[in-house]
Write a protein that holds these residues in place. Structure first.
Motif, short mmCIF file in Angstrom:
data_model
loop_
_atom_site.label_atom_id
_atom_site.label_comp_id
_atom_site.label_asym_id
_atom_site.label_seq_id
_atom_site.Cartn_x
_atom_site.Cartn_y
_atom_site.Cartn_z
N GLN A 144 13.48 9.44 6.81
CA GLN A 144 12.08 9.81 6.64
C GLN A 144 11.79 11.21 7.18
O GLN A 144 10.89 11.89 6.69
CB GLN A 144 11.17 8.78 7.32
N VAL A 161 -0.23 2.99 8.78
CA VAL A 161 0.99 2.93 7.97
C VAL A 161 2.21 3.35 8.77
O VAL A 161 3.32 2.90 8.50
CB VAL A 161 0.87 3.79 6.68
N LYS A 162 2.01 4.21 9.79
CA LYS A 162 3.15 4.63 10.60
C LYS A 162 3.73 3.48 11.42
O LYS A 162 4.94 3.44 11.65
CB LYS A 162 2.75 5.80 11.52
N HIS A 213 4.02 0.64 10.44
CA HIS A 213 4.84 -0.11 9.49
C HIS A 213 6.00 0.76 8.97
O HIS A 213 6.62 0.43 7.96
CB HIS A 213 3.98 -0.60 8.32
N GLN A 238 6.05 3.64 7.52
CA GLN A 238 5.82 4.22 6.20
C GLN A 238 5.04 5.52 6.39
O GLN A 238 3.81 5.55 6.26
CB GLN A 238 5.04 3.25 5.31
N SER A 239 5.73 6.59 6.72
CA SER A 239 5.04 7.82 7.09
C SER A 239 5.00 8.87 5.98
O SER A 239 4.28 9.86 6.08
CB SER A 239 5.72 8.45 8.32
N TYR A 298 -4.46 3.61 0.65
CA TYR A 298 -3.02 3.43 0.78
C TYR A 298 -2.68 2.55 1.99
O TYR A 298 -1.81 1.69 1.91
CB TYR A 298 -2.32 4.78 0.92
N VAL A 346 -0.49 -0.89 1.97
CA VAL A 346 0.71 -1.16 2.76
C VAL A 346 0.60 -2.48 3.50
O VAL A 346 1.53 -3.29 3.51
CB VAL A 346 0.96 -0.01 3.76
#
Length: 487
Positions: free
Chosen positions: A7, A141-142, A144, A146-147, A197, A201
């Motif tokens: 990532q 989201v971070k 999880h 998902q950045s 978003y 997520v």
């Protein structure tokens, strides 16, 4: 480190694409299409909004990351998120009332030197609110891991919308005044997209329940408000204070120089999107050795990448300013000075993430608050005498002292060490590269000069770094690229 590398690479690529678009906006479109006065106004509004953002977010974006893993069930996590979303209203409501009833007094104070600021002061808290809630949904989201998408919205999509708006100014679809208003709509748009978003997520079941550890959460929010304000003040107070002493056009010149120097911090920003939650997890599990290893890896990796960018900028800076209006050349000194401060902060790796997730987080805050006083004092002394050069020098002293204090705190209090023998080798490589290429110039077009010289610098710097095996992560990336080329 697999997910970190994966990532981080994606985030770095996205961030540099964003910076490429931002470079087009900052170095050309703002300068040519908007003009110095309105460019200076935009720079001031965004600087003030960044200073105000931690207050409007109530610090919950970092609080969400820190406390998320302490809730075990999905129901508890959903309740925690709902509580977090409503916390900022503790400050939003009173600030809104103060701003509404005291607008004339506040706006008059901020526009004493540059009257054009008066009619736009109300946009500062609105943009700050959008920035704050964007970071809150981005934090969701971070946690999880998902950045990437959020980074794309923040670094690329935002700048694309600004590019479109600047082109609209150029083709007379909108005026520079309307652009300033459009900027506010752009920040609102990216916040709405980030919210949608985040819910995609992980859609929580919204239940407003006060968590059992509410006291700890509130205290940490207060710390983040103060520490975030300290960090943002150290970064933005110079532009904010320039408005009180010199003409607003100078903020445009200063903004360009700051943008160029900020490119050095891009790898750090990209890597921290994913290392922050991982650092929080390692600390909550008391994995000291793993944390120390991550600290060293992030430090040397960022030092090498940041060093390449820093040396590339310094060795090409005169050519870069040749393609801009002559008035902007005063910013060359600013680029060098601010670049030094960014580079020093960069080599501390995930230092901030370690401090903010430790039990010692409040101690460093005291140092930061003291340094804010030093920063403001230095700006008051230096700006009237030296203009934007004085502001840059005040920033260098302040950020260096703040970074040094955080480094010493982590080393002595937490027994974590970011530096190794590779750190010294990387410094030596930086100096050798500077000496070797400083006097090496081509007699071509400035853009062509920059491209050719940058290719030579990159090949030499990265080649020696790879040969000396300074960073296992960088060598891993280079080997992966070679492997793909061979295949």
């Amino acid at each position: 480190m697999g997910i970190v590398i994966n990532q981080s690479i994606k985030n770095t690529i996205i961030t540099y694409i964003g910076f490429a678009i931002g470079a087009l906006n900052t170095l050309f479109m703002y300068v040519q299409f908007l003009g110095d006065t309105y460019y200076g106004l935009v720079g001031y509004i965004l600087s003030a909004a960044n200073i105000m953002m931690p207050l409007m977010a109530f610090g919950v974006h970092n609080t969400l990351v820190k406390f998320y893993n302490e809730f075990e069930t999905e129901k508890q996590k959903s309740q925690f998120l709902t509580f977090i979303l409503f916390l900022p209203f503790i400050l939003i409501i009173p600030f809104s009332l103060i701003g509404y009833f005291g607008y004339h007094q506040i706006a008059s104070l901020l526009s004493k030197k540059n009257f054009i600021v008066y009619d736009y002061v109300w946009q500062i808290p609105v943009i700050a609110l959008c920035m704050g809630y964007f970071e809150i949904f981005y934090a969701w989201v971070k946690v999880h891991l998902q950045s990437v998408f959020g980074n794309f919205i923040k670094e690329v999509f935002l700048r694309i919308l600004i590019t479109i708006s600047l082109l609209a100014v150029y083709y007379n679809f909108i005026t520079p005044i309307q652009f300033v208003f459009a900027l506010m709509g752009i920040y609102l748009t990216m916040t709405i997209i980030m919210k949608l978003y985040a819910l995609r997520v992980k859609m929580p079941s919204f239940q407003l329940v006060i968590p059992k550890n509410v006291k700890a959460i509130i205290w940490y929010c207060i710390f983040i408000i103060l520490s975030g304000s300290v960090a943002n003040l150290l970064l933005e107070i110079d532009k904010f204070m320039l408005n009180f002493y010199i003409k607003i056009e100078n903020i445009a010149y200063y903004s360009v120089a700051i943008f160029i120097a900020t490119v050095i911090a891009v790898p750090s920003r990209a890597m921290h999107q994913i290392t922050y939650p991982i650092t929080a997890k390692l600390m909550s599990e008391n994995k000291h050795d793993d944390l120390n290893n991550l600290y060293k890896k992030t430090s040397i990796t960022l030092q090498i990448i940041g060093g390449l960018i820093f040396i590339g900028i310094i060795l090409n800076i005169h050519e870069l300013y040749k393609i801009m209006p002559a008035d902007y050349s005063e910013g060359i000194f600013v680029v060098f000075v601010i670049g030094l401060s960014k580079y020093f902060d960069l080599i501390l790796g995930n230092n901030n993430a370690i401090i903010f997730n430790s039990k010692y987080f409040s101690a460093v805050l005291i140092l930061g608050l003291l340094l804010i006083g030093v920063t403001i004092s230095l700006n008051i002394v230096f700006i009237p005498k030296f203009g934007i050069k004085g502001a840059a020098f005040a920033t260098l002293i302040s950020i260096t002292l703040y970074s040094l204090s955080k480094l010493l705190f982590v080393v002595f209090k937490m027994k974590l060490y970011p530096f190794t023998i590779a750190t010294l080798k990387s410094f030596a490589l930086l100096i050798v590269t500077f000496v070797l290429f400083y006097f090496w110039d081509f007699g071509f077009n400035p853009v062509l000069n920059i491209v050719l010289k940058s290719i030579l610098i990159t090949a030499f710097y990265l080649g020696l770094s790879y040969y000396l095996k300074l960073s296992s992560d960088i060598n891993y990336i280079i080997n992966s690229v070679f492997k793909k080329i061979r295949n």
